[in-house]
Write an enzyme that holds these catalytic residues in place. Sequence first.
Site, PDB file in Angstrom:
ATOM      1  N   LYS A 210      -0.418 -11.748  -0.435  1.00 43.60           N
ATOM      2  CA  LYS A 210      -1.574 -12.473   0.084  1.00 43.60           C
ATOM      3  C   LYS A 210      -2.417 -13.014  -1.067  1.00 43.60           C
ATOM      4  O   LYS A 210      -2.790 -14.171  -1.102  1.00 43.60           O
ATOM      5  CB  LYS A 210      -2.382 -11.534   0.981  1.00 43.60           C
ATOM      6  N   GLU A 216       1.872  -4.739  -8.877  1.00 43.46           N
ATOM      7  CA  GLU A 216       3.276  -4.377  -8.631  1.00 43.46           C
ATOM      8  C   GLU A 216       4.110  -5.626  -8.351  1.00 43.46           C
ATOM      9  O   GLU A 216       5.189  -5.823  -8.912  1.00 43.46           O
ATOM     10  CB  GLU A 216       3.383  -3.429  -7.425  1.00 43.46           C
ATOM     11  N   GLY A 271      -3.493  -7.890   5.387  1.00 46.98           N
ATOM     12  CA  GLY A 271      -2.158  -7.597   4.866  1.00 46.98           C
ATOM     13  C   GLY A 271      -1.319  -6.786   5.841  1.00 46.98           C
ATOM     14  O   GLY A 271      -0.161  -7.107   6.122  1.00 46.98           O
ATOM     15  N   ARG A 272      -1.905  -5.735   6.388  1.00 46.59           N
ATOM     16  CA  ARG A 272      -1.126  -4.832   7.258  1.00 46.59           C
ATOM     17  C   ARG A 272      -0.919  -5.412   8.650  1.00 46.59           C
ATOM     18  O   ARG A 272      -0.288  -4.773   9.488  1.00 46.59           O
ATOM     19  CB  ARG A 272      -1.806  -3.464   7.313  1.00 46.59           C
ATOM     20  N   GLU A 357      -4.693   2.752   6.611  1.00 47.10           N
ATOM     21  CA  GLU A 357      -5.499   1.820   5.817  1.00 47.10           C
ATOM     22  C   GLU A 357      -6.583   1.199   6.703  1.00 47.10           C
ATOM     23  O   GLU A 357      -7.647   0.822   6.221  1.00 47.10           O
ATOM     24  CB  GLU A 357      -4.603   0.731   5.197  1.00 47.10           C
ATOM     25  N   HIS A 388      15.778  18.870  13.137  1.00 46.22           N
ATOM     26  CA  HIS A 388      16.430  19.862  12.274  1.00 46.22           C
ATOM     27  C   HIS A 388      15.661  20.038  10.973  1.00 46.22           C
ATOM     28  O   HIS A 388      16.209  20.535   9.993  1.00 46.22           O
ATOM     29  CB  HIS A 388      17.873  19.445  12.015  1.00 46.22           C
ATOM     30  N   LYS A 508      -6.617   1.360  -8.593  1.00 41.01           N
ATOM     31  CA  LYS A 508      -6.067   0.163  -9.250  1.00 41.01           C
ATOM     32  C   LYS A 508      -6.803  -0.089 -10.553  1.00 41.01           C
ATOM     33  O   LYS A 508      -6.220  -0.377 -11.585  1.00 41.01           O
ATOM     34  CB  LYS A 508      -6.270  -1.073  -8.367  1.00 41.01           C
TER      35      LYS A 508
END
Length: 544
Positions: A210, A216, A271-272, A357, A388, A508
């Site tokens: 965005k 990253e 973003g999400r 978030e 399990h 950050k």
Amino acid sequence: MAEQHERIVDTPEWKALEEHFERTRDLHLRQMFTDDATRGDTMVLEAGDLYLDYSKNRLTPETITLLVALARRAGVETLRDAMFAGEKINITEQRAVLHVALRAPEGEQILVDGVDVVPEVHRVLDKMAGFSDRVRSGAWTGHTGKRIRNVVNIGIGGSDLGPRMAYEALKDFSERSMTFRFVSNVDGNDFWEATRDLDPAETLFVVASKTFTTLETMTNARSAREWALEKLGDDAAVAKHFVAVSTNAEEVAEFGIDTENMFEFWDWVGGRYSYDSAIGLSLMIAIGPDAFRDMLAGFHAIDEHFRTAPIESNLPMILGLIGIWYDNFFGAETVAILPYNNYLSKFSAYLQQLDMESDGKAVDRQGNAVDWQTGPIVWGQPGTNGQHAYYQLIHQGTKLIPADFIGTCRPAHLLGDHQNLLMANFFAQPQALAFGKTPEEVVAEGVPAEQVPHRTFAGNHPTNSVLVTELTPNTLGQLVAMYEHKVFTQGAIWNINSFDQWGVELGKKLAMDIVPELDAATEPDLAHDSSTNALIRRYRRLRS
Ligand code: F6P
């Protein structure tokens, strides 16, 4: 001083729920099902292709009535209407919140600052469709004229989890002659593994960000450019092997990607909440434009339900209210998401960002500290694997863990009796969790006395069961929209801003302060706390 707002915990509706909680907290699901034999038929809701059975929750019809009254008091409907009207409900960033516009059909009107955004949404969708078709058909070739066979999405958070989850979910609808990979971590191992066996001449990178400034993503994108150019030689190759998805044309150009090859979205898409925007480009290349549009139609069906259904029969709202009941009254800390469909292997990870978030906030919309619990910890994996591993704790541990079971009736691939075995477990687990096994029942099985406590199941563990006919692009859209609006409902009740994420900023910034200390050729002066200083020194000593 921060503006005051009615505190939800001080309202009569909240107090009524507190009193109701005291009266009903010890009711057992065994008893509730005995008292009302129709519970499993009446405590259900349908929307689109989604069927929600919420009968195995520790609540009565009165609980729902009180929770609905709470939602009205909190103004959930008003905030919802404000969202759909394009008001700037993301108050700390002064932005509209309009992921619902991303799936609005052509001809619908949604205004932001007086401008209808729906035509823009469709212009970009058409551009994505044209590009996807060219890549899928082979008309778009790489720099050397070779067909594109690999698509690597580079992004993180909302620019990764959505397309990655949906690609996994819809793999069966994808172009199997192509390879799709997703790189998110700044850890070079991620990039290395994603590209080690790919031919740069056949590889297209979709750089999805965005902001186009995320450390990253930009680090991975630079490595991708080096990796591609090392073999392709010529800078001109970038135009054929890199496309960008962003709101930031300037940064895209600065990186060297032709803005002709940029697919835009807008600051009113969080973003999400973005994978049905151009952020879903890699997904669209995988499944094709028609399936992508079908997915948008699924989202839209639930948007419409959420926008118009009264709270009592509003599936995402009821789901959100049930969550409030456990979070704020029972004090549950987590919610488990347990899909009984292996294609949904990334669904819980996706919902983690969506929910945590959004609603991981400790101040209200006016900036006052809240003294009520907000967003839960979201976790889980597909069943039956989790059975399990960690279900033991849900069945017999000391914690209350509300869980959503998601099942699909029709498998993508019929293989022997797999589907019925899978679904038998989908039905059995909520049953075991709700009703347990009494000591008397254990004794009646002939279990030795000393083992009875160990083999007893207290039951009364709450679950929702969401049953979907089959997993398709359309129903995936419905499922995601259901959770988006559930998260919205909860944020509205807690009076928090579900649409900013300031909490990710501090880490950050500190990381960027530390980078030069790691890069320094000689031992740097460190001025952090003693723990961080010692860790950095040790790392510097050991790294080579
Ligand atoms: O760090 C959090 C975050 O801002 C998320 O909200 C977002 O989805 C992610 O980073 C990626 O951001 P961008 O798409 O701008 O690279």
